[in-house]
Design an enzyme around this catalytic site. Structure first.
Site, PDB file in Angstrom:
ATOM      1  N   ASP A 176      72.101 -80.457 -79.533  1.00 29.19           N
ATOM      2  CA  ASP A 176      73.529 -80.519 -79.263  1.00 29.19           C
ATOM      3  C   ASP A 176      73.868 -80.015 -77.873  1.00 29.19           C
ATOM      4  OD1 ASP A 176      76.313 -80.889 -80.121  1.00 29.19           O
ATOM      5  OD2 ASP A 176      76.419 -78.706 -80.018  1.00 29.19           O
ATOM      6  N   MET A 257      83.262 -79.034 -81.141  1.00 33.69           N
ATOM      7  CA  MET A 257      84.069 -79.779 -80.176  1.00 33.69           C
ATOM      8  C   MET A 257      83.285 -80.192 -78.936  1.00 33.69           C
ATOM      9  SD  MET A 257      87.046 -80.063 -81.536  1.00 33.69           S
ATOM     10  CE  MET A 257      87.942 -80.627 -80.100  1.00 33.69           C
ATOM     11  N   ARG A 258      82.010 -79.806 -78.856  1.00 34.15           N
ATOM     12  CA  ARG A 258      81.251 -80.131 -77.647  1.00 34.15           C
ATOM     13  C   ARG A 258      81.155 -81.637 -77.449  1.00 34.15           C
ATOM     14  NH1 ARG A 258      77.037 -76.965 -78.257  1.00 34.15           N
ATOM     15  NH2 ARG A 258      77.747 -75.351 -76.828  1.00 34.15           N
ATOM     16  N   ALA A 259      81.005 -82.396 -78.528  1.00 33.26           N
ATOM     17  CA  ALA A 259      80.884 -83.849 -78.418  1.00 33.26           C
ATOM     18  C   ALA A 259      82.118 -84.459 -77.777  1.00 33.26           C
ATOM     19  CB  ALA A 259      80.636 -84.457 -79.798  1.00 33.26           C
TER      20      ALA A 259
END
Length: 652
Positions: A176, A257-259
């Protein structure tokens, strides 16, 4: 395209290139360095500060105002076997001991600032190094707090990792942290393969002429990267595009929320690369194909991928009026792949169409203890979290997360005289050893007078990875579909545990009249899970053959990797049939493991109201411990590890 987008906007977060061997992953990454624009740096600054905005906290500050020089962007390679000191920097031991001053010696993170940091075989890099690396990449700075040194310096770089999934996967948490992920495979088109060979041979014949031939195109790409960088601040990411990004991430159930942030930055970079100042739906689509496949995995054995039909449907529902497949400058992303070829296939459902009477036939075969028919593969039951199994004692194997070990990394537990070359200095112990002799040695300056006999090696304790060798009974006595499904579910659960603890795994199966190595020891836990899923059952129970085959595997692995300690997990109901004196042969084979002190656990698969206790007897002969399928669950037992260690110690 993923590499170029990171060159345009390093904030995208780097690239992980996954693919089979021989697909030029490293070649493509190394070629990128020549395409990056030159950088302006402060002369003499070890941290490559930008003269237009020098870092006020730079360890080499203050810098001379207005001083500047240009140089090519650096590509720094991080070796798999690098130490933490080499990566982040450390106290300059030579100056500390000779001059009595604290000075910082920069590491590779400082060298890579404002350049490209490349990690080949990133899946083989120690986990603690990956954590440090990705933290620095995310924060744009490296913090060093060790041995009396407290330093912060800029560490903004384009992070690229390459890996072959056959050699083991990265943990989902680490996956991720890479902004984009690309799957690479060799073309199956003869014309493309011919062109690859032709170009490689042309380069080998005359590298200079080959470089000259492509210099024009390289210059054009370099200029386009520079133009896209200048345009990037002017690109507008409207509310419509942001809503599409949020809807897509929600539809594919990605964690955190990184995506969303990575998709937004990638879509913006795509627009700048195409020379536009507005982000379109096609940019969002291409960004999703690069940023989401590795983030929607639900367990380590699911292949990364994205259902493109679902993606198009989500974009359309969330207001994407632009044609999603019209961008000639966007990445391919496998857009022409039919859905059936994607990685969204069923998990563990190989027996959906199996005959209903298979269970009864298996039970009949179990009662007979013989039977020669082969049953179709049974799907694994739902995996669960298992209790930790570990090897007793303290080892010295590769870093991991299973058993106690003396390692180069971990907490410092003491100091000793080095038996060979000094690898990790214990500074306090060295100073303490040298201090009483300073007057006798005629010390006159601020530095200590150090002799070879004063040096002390730090003794550190951490955890190692092990070789977990599964010996699985696939005979007729195990062939009841419900029971075999539970057995496979237990082994898959143990494989998940091995994956998380960075172990090597191997798989030996026995049925009929012989045993076979279904999977030689490997770091690819995915491969073990795939072999287990397709494992057929039926026939007699050659338990002795299975144990002897496992013993042979361990003997060979000791020669290849003597520092890695094994843990043998035998999955059986303990029955032994076929051949002359099968029970006696199995007992003698088991005692080989006990004589060598090999840690072992027997997973008792016996079921029914009447239990013979054969698995427990086998565990005693192995010098290990027996545990039922129910007891294997993490929330079922508290003393399994203690039992395994105690019985193994007694056997040793």
């Amino acid at each position: 395209m993923a590499l170029l987008l990171n060159a345009v906007s390093p904030a995208v977060g780097g690239v992980l290139v996954r693919g089979e061997k021989g697909t030029a992953k490293s070649t493509a990454v190394r070629a990128l360095a020549a395409l990056l624009p030159e950088v302006d740096v402060v002369p003499g600054c070890r941290f490559s500060c930008d003269p237009a905005a020098p870092d006020p906290t730079c360890p080499d500050a203050p810098h001379e105002p207005g001083a500047a020089t240009s140089r090519p962007a650096r590509m720094v390679e991080l070796p798999v076997g690098a130490s933490e000191d080499r990566l982040i920097g450390a106290l300059d031991i030579e100056r500390a001991l000779s001059e009595g001053v604290k000075a910082f010696e920069p590491g590779l993170l400082a060298t890579a600032n404002r350049g490209l940091l490349y990690v080949d075989e990133v899946n083989l890099l120690h986990d603690h190094l990956i954590d440090v690396l990705l933290d620095a990449a995310a924060m744009g700075a490296s913090y060093v707090e060790r041995e009396g040194v407290s330093v912060r310096h800029a560490a903004r770089f384009l992070l690229v990792g390459t890996m072959n999934p056959e050699e083991g996967e990265l943990r989902p948490q680490l996956l991720d942290r890479f902004g984009l992920t690309v799957e690479v495979a060799a073309s199956r088109e003869p014309d493309q393969r011919v062109e690859v060979v032709r170009r490689r041979l042309a380069y080998d014949d005359d590298p200079a002429a080959f470089a000259t031939r492509w210099a024009g195109e390289e210059a054009a790409v370099r200029a386009r990267i520079g133009a896209a960088r200048k345009l990037l601040p002017s690109v507008r990411l409207g509310d419509g595009a942001l809503r599409q990004i949020a809807a897509t991430c929600a539809a594919f159930e990605v964690d955190g929320m990184r995506a969303d942030i990575v998709m937004a930055r990638t879509a913006t970079a795509l627009a700048a690369w195409a020379g536009r100042t507005d982000v379109l739906a096609e940019d969002v689509r291409q960004a999703a194909l690069l940023a989401l496949p590795h983030r929607r995995r639900r367990n380590p054995f699911d292949a990364p991928g994205l259902d493109e039909d679902k993606l198009d449907e989500t974009l359309e529902e969330s207001g994407g009026g632009d044609g999603p497949d019209t961008d000639p400058d966007g990445p391919d992303g496998g857009g022409g792949q039919p859905p059936a070829e994607g990685p969204e296939g069923p998990q563990g459902g190989g027996d959906a169409g199996a005959p209903a009477e298979a269970g009864d036939a298996g039970e009949a075969e179990r009662s007979a203890g013989a039977g020669s028919g082969e049953r179709s593969p049974v799907g694994a039951a739902e995996p669960f979290r298992t209790k930790v199994l570990s090897v007793p004692g303290i080892g010295e194997g590769a870093a991991g997360r299973r058993s106690r070990a003396r390692t180069e990394h971990g907490r410092t537990t003491g100091a000793r005289r080095p038996g060979g070359p000094l690898t990790t200095l214990h500074l306090a112990a060295t100073v303490q050893a040298a201090a009483p002799h300073q007057r006798a040695r005629g010390r006159s300056g601020p530095g200590l007078v150090i002799r070879r006999d004063d040096l002390r090696q730090a003794v550190r304790e951490g955890h190692e990875s092990n070789l977990v060798l599964f010996v699985v009974d696939a005979s007729g006595s195990m062939a009841a579909r419900q029971r075999m499904g539970a057995v496979k579910g237990a082994v898959v659960s143990l494989l998940l545990d091995a994956y998380q603890r960075r172990d090597k795994v191997g798989l030996v199966t026995f049925r009929g009249s012989a045993a076979e190595v279904a999977l030689p020891p490997t770091s690819s836990v995915d491969a073990a899970a795939a072999r287990l899923e397709s494992l057929p059952t039926g026939g007699r129970t050659p338990l002795a053959a299975g144990l002897l085959k496992a013993h042979d595997v361990l003997r060979v692995e000791r020669l290849r990797d003597p520092a890695r300690r094994p843990l043998v997990v035998v999955v059986t109901d303990g029955r032994a049939t076929g051949g002359a004196e099968p029970v006696a042969l199995a007992s003698r084979a088991a005692r080989l493991f006990a004589a060598e002190g090999v840690a072992s656990v027997v997973v008792d698969c016996e079921s029914g109201p009447v239990r013979l206790g054969l698995a427990g007897r086998l565990a005693g002969e192995l010098g290990g411990s027996a545990v039922t399928l129910d007891e294997l669950r993490a929330d079922s037992i508290a003393g399994l590890v203690r039992d395994v260690q105690g019985t193994s110690r007694r056997a040793a």
